[in-house]
Scaffold this active site. Structure first.
Site, mmCIF file in Angstrom:
data_model
loop_
_atom_site.group_PDB
_atom_site.id
_atom_site.type_symbol
_atom_site.label_atom_id
_atom_site.label_comp_id
_atom_site.label_asym_id
_atom_site.label_seq_id
_atom_site.Cartn_x
_atom_site.Cartn_y
_atom_site.Cartn_z
ATOM 1 N N THR A 31 0.831 -1.205 0.000
ATOM 2 C CA THR A 31 0.000 0.000 0.000
ATOM 3 C C THR A 31 0.864 1.252 0.000
ATOM 4 O OG1 THR A 31 -1.584 -1.279 1.323
ATOM 5 C CG2 THR A 31 -2.037 1.058 1.038
ATOM 6 N N GLY A 82 1.045 1.777 5.436
ATOM 7 C CA GLY A 82 -0.015 0.782 5.501
ATOM 8 C C GLY A 82 -0.023 0.062 6.835
ATOM 9 N N GLU A 103 9.844 1.890 10.736
ATOM 10 C CA GLU A 103 8.498 2.468 10.660
ATOM 11 C C GLU A 103 8.117 3.112 11.992
ATOM 12 O OE1 GLU A 103 6.616 -0.596 7.317
ATOM 13 O OE2 GLU A 103 6.275 -0.970 9.442
ATOM 14 N N LYS A 121 -8.407 -5.025 6.463
ATOM 15 C CA LYS A 121 -7.427 -4.873 7.550
ATOM 16 C C LYS A 121 -8.069 -4.413 8.860
ATOM 17 C CE LYS A 121 -3.889 -5.823 4.860
ATOM 18 N NZ LYS A 121 -4.535 -5.949 3.552
#
Length: 218
Positions: A31, A82, A103, A121
């Protein structure tokens, strides 16, 4: 509409959160790749980016988008990435691509964290997706034994090394009812770099691609 099409529309919707002249935090994964491709269309409006992985940095540079070292940036107005799972509180499981530590660092520096995903998700309880944990290699067996005590079933990610030179344990079988508590508990295990629970620093906005358009949760 396919899952990829849903991811793409969510990623493109995140462009609305990009400030002119900003340095943008960019995540990792399928994503995030859609977001990078969309960001290329407005690259003339931003100063540059900070990437959460070598793979994302390469993709950004391939589009001619500048990539800065995070240490040269005081604050990021926005970070777009994402997730593998999100609950209704925007607490996340991330790290399916193995970039969870970087991240987490980029998310910590960011004023606003925009998560983009397809609607599959969003879950009621985190944990169906195996929880990734980055571990210093010599601590792998010890950490795995401790994770079993916490009710998980850790599996070493085969033939995978993180950008930081560490290994990943993917923990199956967890039903995560108190994500913040578990995040801290796992991070306190000696040898753990960090885990893929983003509960203490959750997303601020979740953009979900659905068959009928983008759904926004905040």
């Amino acid at each position: 509409m396919t899952r990829d099409e849903q991811k793409k529309q969510a990623a493109e919707a995140a462009l609305d959160d990009i400030e002119a002249g900003a340095v943008v935090g960019v995540g990792t994964g399928s994503t995030a790749n859609f977001f990078i491709d969309a960001l290329a269309r407005i690259k003339h409006r931003i100063e540059g980016t900070v990437a959460s992985s070598e793979a994302s940095a390469a993709r950004l540079k391939g589009h001619g988008i500048p990539v800065f070292d995070l240490n040269s940036v005081d604050e990021l107005p926005v970070y777009v990435d994402g997730a593998d799972e999100s609950n209704q509180y925007l607490q996340l499981i991330k790290g399916g691509g193995g970039a969870l530590t970087r991240e987490k660092i980029v998310a910590a520096v960011s004023r606003k964290f925009v998560c983009v995903a397809d609607d599959s998700k969003l879950v009621d309880v985190l944990g169906k997706f195996p929880l990734p944990i980055e571990v210093i290699p010599m601590a792998r067996s010890y950490v795995a034994r401790e994770l079993v005590k916490l009710g998980g079933r850790p599996v070493l990610r085969d033939k995978f090394v993180t950008d930081n030179g560490n290994v990943i344990l993917d923990v199956h079988g967890l039903q995560i009812l108190d994500a913040g508590k578990l995040e801290a508990e796992i991070n306190n295990l000696t040898g753990v770099v960090t885990n893929g629970l983003f509960a203490r620093r959750p997303a601020d906005v979740l953009l979900l691609g659905t068959p009928t358009g983008v759904r926004k949760l905040d």
